[in-house]
Design a protein around this motif. Structure first.
Motif, short mmCIF file in Angstrom:
data_model
loop_
_atom_site.label_atom_id
_atom_site.label_comp_id
_atom_site.label_asym_id
_atom_site.label_seq_id
_atom_site.Cartn_x
_atom_site.Cartn_y
_atom_site.Cartn_z
N GLN A 98 4.21 -1.52 6.36
CA GLN A 98 4.47 -0.18 6.90
C GLN A 98 4.42 0.88 5.81
O GLN A 98 4.19 2.06 6.09
CB GLN A 98 5.81 -0.14 7.62
CG GLN A 98 7.04 -0.29 6.73
CD GLN A 98 7.47 -1.72 6.54
OE1 GLN A 98 6.65 -2.63 6.60
NE2 GLN A 98 8.76 -1.93 6.33
N PHE A 99 4.64 0.46 4.55
CA PHE A 99 4.61 1.44 3.46
C PHE A 99 3.20 1.67 2.93
O PHE A 99 2.95 2.66 2.24
CB PHE A 99 5.52 0.97 2.32
CG PHE A 99 6.96 0.80 2.73
CD1 PHE A 99 7.70 1.90 3.16
CD2 PHE A 99 7.57 -0.44 2.69
CE1 PHE A 99 9.03 1.75 3.55
CE2 PHE A 99 8.89 -0.60 3.08
CZ PHE A 99 9.62 0.50 3.51
N PHE A 100 2.30 0.77 3.25
CA PHE A 100 0.94 0.86 2.72
C PHE A 100 0.27 2.16 3.16
O PHE A 100 -0.44 2.79 2.36
CB PHE A 100 0.13 -0.35 3.20
CG PHE A 100 -1.21 -0.49 2.54
CD1 PHE A 100 -1.35 -1.19 1.36
CD2 PHE A 100 -2.35 0.08 3.10
CE1 PHE A 100 -2.59 -1.32 0.74
CE2 PHE A 100 -3.59 -0.04 2.49
CZ PHE A 100 -3.70 -0.75 1.31
N ARG A 101 0.49 2.55 4.41
CA ARG A 101 -0.22 3.74 4.90
C ARG A 101 0.28 5.03 4.27
O ARG A 101 -0.35 6.09 4.44
CB ARG A 101 -0.12 3.83 6.43
CG ARG A 101 1.27 4.07 6.98
CD ARG A 101 1.28 3.97 8.51
NE ARG A 101 2.60 4.25 9.04
CZ ARG A 101 3.02 5.45 9.37
NH1 ARG A 101 2.22 6.50 9.22
NH2 ARG A 101 4.24 5.64 9.84
N ARG A 102 1.38 4.96 3.53
CA ARG A 102 1.89 6.15 2.84
C ARG A 102 1.20 6.37 1.49
O ARG A 102 1.39 7.42 0.87
CB ARG A 102 3.40 6.01 2.61
CG ARG A 102 4.22 5.82 3.89
CD ARG A 102 4.11 7.01 4.82
NE ARG A 102 5.02 6.88 5.96
CZ ARG A 102 5.05 7.73 6.97
NH1 ARG A 102 4.20 8.77 7.00
NH2 ARG A 102 5.88 7.55 7.97
N LEU A 103 0.42 5.41 1.05
CA LEU A 103 -0.28 5.55 -0.22
C LEU A 103 -1.44 6.54 -0.09
O LEU A 103 -1.95 6.74 1.02
CB LEU A 103 -0.83 4.19 -0.68
CG LEU A 103 0.18 3.10 -0.98
CD1 LEU A 103 -0.54 1.78 -1.26
CD2 LEU A 103 1.06 3.49 -2.16
N PRO A 104 -1.88 7.14 -1.19
CA PRO A 104 -3.06 8.02 -1.13
C PRO A 104 -4.28 7.23 -0.64
O PRO A 104 -4.40 6.03 -0.92
CB PRO A 104 -3.24 8.46 -2.58
CG PRO A 104 -1.92 8.27 -3.22
CD PRO A 104 -1.30 7.09 -2.53
N PRO A 105 -5.18 7.87 0.09
CA PRO A 105 -6.35 7.16 0.63
C PRO A 105 -7.13 6.37 -0.40
O PRO A 105 -7.53 5.24 -0.15
CB PRO A 105 -7.19 8.29 1.24
CG PRO A 105 -6.21 9.36 1.57
CD PRO A 105 -5.16 9.29 0.50
N GLN A 106 -7.35 6.96 -1.58
CA GLN A 106 -8.13 6.27 -2.60
C GLN A 106 -7.45 4.97 -3.02
O GLN A 106 -8.11 3.93 -3.19
CB GLN A 106 -8.32 7.17 -3.82
CG GLN A 106 -9.23 6.57 -4.89
CD GLN A 106 -9.53 7.54 -6.01
OE1 GLN A 106 -9.08 8.69 -6.00
NE2 GLN A 106 -10.30 7.09 -7.00
N ALA A 107 -6.14 4.98 -3.15
CA ALA A 107 -5.40 3.78 -3.52
C ALA A 107 -5.47 2.74 -2.42
O ALA A 107 -5.62 1.53 -2.69
CB ALA A 107 -3.94 4.13 -3.83
N ARG A 108 -5.34 3.18 -1.17
CA ARG A 108 -5.39 2.23 -0.05
C ARG A 108 -6.73 1.52 0.01
O ARG A 108 -6.80 0.29 0.16
CB ARG A 108 -5.12 2.96 1.27
CG ARG A 108 -3.65 3.32 1.47
CD ARG A 108 -3.38 3.84 2.86
NE ARG A 108 -3.76 5.23 3.02
CZ ARG A 108 -4.80 5.67 3.69
NH1 ARG A 108 -5.60 4.81 4.31
NH2 ARG A 108 -5.07 6.96 3.78
N HIS A 109 -7.81 2.25 -0.09
CA HIS A 109 -9.13 1.64 0.00
C HIS A 109 -9.40 0.72 -1.19
O HIS A 109 -10.03 -0.33 -1.04
CB HIS A 109 -10.20 2.72 0.11
CG HIS A 109 -10.16 3.46 1.41
ND1 HIS A 109 -10.42 2.86 2.62
CD2 HIS A 109 -9.87 4.75 1.70
CE1 HIS A 109 -10.31 3.74 3.60
NE2 HIS A 109 -9.97 4.89 3.06
N TYR A 110 -8.90 1.10 -2.35
CA TYR A 110 -9.06 0.25 -3.54
C TYR A 110 -8.34 -1.07 -3.35
O TYR A 110 -8.87 -2.15 -3.64
CB TYR A 110 -8.54 0.98 -4.77
CG TYR A 110 -8.51 0.14 -6.02
CD1 TYR A 110 -9.67 -0.08 -6.76
CD2 TYR A 110 -7.33 -0.47 -6.44
CE1 TYR A 110 -9.65 -0.87 -7.90
CE2 TYR A 110 -7.30 -1.27 -7.58
CZ TYR A 110 -8.46 -1.47 -8.30
OH TYR A 110 -8.45 -2.25 -9.42
#
Length: 416
Positions: free
Chosen positions: A264-276
């Motif tokens: 649930q915390f993953f989606r709070r990361l910046p988009p670039q970090a999530r995709h990486y």
């Protein structure tokens, strides 16, 4: 009449979601060919990379784990990290789960989904709002039926997302095909057609390594081309896992524990970090049990990149750049790209233009809020398309344990 919830897709995530909806007494219609990605797009003889504990379809009702299926089928119980799961056993488990918890699956294709008349544009709705149930969605089936659903859950798995690198795609302008010079691994449920032939497999992950091993065992001569300069690697066996780190369905590591239980915390990361992280965590690596079937049997070419493909008569030849930058050619009778999948919701042909124009996306993946709801209220995504928001756990069957109760809980609160 109460409008049902429509679930599109009958793989692990679709079946698990439907089971949770039914457990809450929410009317649901689920559409699709059961376990189709596993039955039609995985090679015969494949062994799942995941362990038994990571291969359960989640449901609020006890008694429906993989071990429970083994007991019911009278076969060896699969429970330890050393127990290997064949794709055939996993398909049978999914069918058993469906028969008991998701009766009435409709094996028809959803042709189109769009907002129902009078539902409003909801163009400015936030993904976390949960508001705007409105008149729901209009769905058309290939049977000719048209009906309205109050909410739609997209759980189509890998369908439509097979990824072919541009350098390979250029050789097959009409698309990869089993009989073309270049194909994708998802197009080969059986590999015996390569017996006596020279096969070039592109990739370095489990799909590539296992496909290469299975093709050798089917009688092919196989060369594996691993791009990017990384070496072919295999995971550690269970008895070599570190003991002083937290456990997870994927092994013992703090990072794996976090992505498994705190998505649930993953989606709070910046988009670039999530995709990486989606690309890098649990990246290309073979299962520990595959090493002895691969090493010494498959010729490996580790290259910096693939420059292109040309035809030498009726044989495709890969043009590569070695790790030192020198051009080389790798020839064979066929090029099989085991290069994975990349989500692009525009490839889901059933989503109407009205929905796509309002759907917030990030690099092709839907931007999801709490409860897996998209920017279009009432439209949910689970499984692989949700990985861009909820992390790498959504690429695996064990992601149903996190996703299904949260999605259905949100849907029940917003649309019942």
């Amino acid at each position: 009449m109460i409008q049902p919830v429509a679930v599109i897709g009958a793989g692990p995530f679709g079946l698990s979601t439907a089971a949770h909806l039914r457990a809450r007494g929410i009317p649901v219609r689920i559409f699709g060919d059961p376990m189709v990605s596993w039955r039609s797009h995985m090679p015969d003889g494949m062994i799942l990379k995941s362990t038994p504990v990571a291969s359960n379809l989640d449901t609020p009702r006890p008694g429906h784990t993989l071990a429970d299926y083994c007991d019911a089928a009278g076969i060896k119980r699969l429970v330890t990290d050393e127990d290997l799961i064949s794709v055939e056993t996993f398909i049978q488990y999914g069918e058993w789960f469906r028969e008991r918890l998701v009766p009435g699956l409709e094996q028809v294709r959803v042709v189109s989904v769009d907002r129902a008349a009078g539902s409003g544009s909801s163009a400015g709705a936030g993904a976390d709002s949960g508001a705007g149930a409105g008149a729901g969605f209009t769905l058309k089936l290939d049977s000719g039926e048209e009906f309205t659903a109050r909410a739609v859950v997209v759980a189509t798995g890998l369908t439509g997302f097979a990824q072919l690198p541009a350098e390979l795609a250029a050789a097959v302008p009409e698309g990869p095909a089993p009989t073309a010079a270049v194909s994708h691994s998802s197009q080969h449920p059986e590999l015996t057609r390569f017996a006596g032939r020279e096969l070039t497999v592109v990739g370095a992950g489990q799909s590539a390594l296992e496909t290469a091993a299975l093709a050798v065992e089917a009688g092919a001569k196989v060369r594996l081309v691993a791009r990017g300069g990384g070496s072919v690697a295999f995971g550690s066996p269970p008895w070599e896992q570190p003991r002083l780190r937290p456990n997870s369905p994927f092994g013992r590591a703090w990072s794996l524990h976090a992505i498994s239980y705190y998505a649930q915390f993953f989606r709070r990361l910046p988009p670039q970090a999530r995709h990486y992280l989606v690309r890098g965590v649990l990246g290309p690596m073979g299962a520990w049990w595959l090493r002895e079937r691969f090493e010494g049997k498959v010729e490996v070419h580790e290259v910096a990149r693939i420059a292109g493909v040309h035809m030498d008569g009726d044989r495709p030849a890969l043009e590569v750049r070695t790790l030192s930058g020198r051009p080389e050619t790798v020839e064979g009778d066929h090029v099989l790209a085991a290069t994975g999948y990349r989500v692009d919701v525009a490839a889901l042909g059933f989503l109407g233009g009205g929905l796509l124009s309002r759907l917030a996306v990030s690099r092709g993946t839907p931007r999801l809020g709490a409860g897996y709801v998209s920017s279009v209220p009432g439209l949910y995504f689970t499984g692989l398309p949700a990985a861009g928001s909820y992390g790498p756990v959504m690429r695996f069957v064990c992601g149903t344990e996190f996703a299904s109760p949260r999605l259905v809980g949100h849907l029940a609160a917003a649309h019942t």
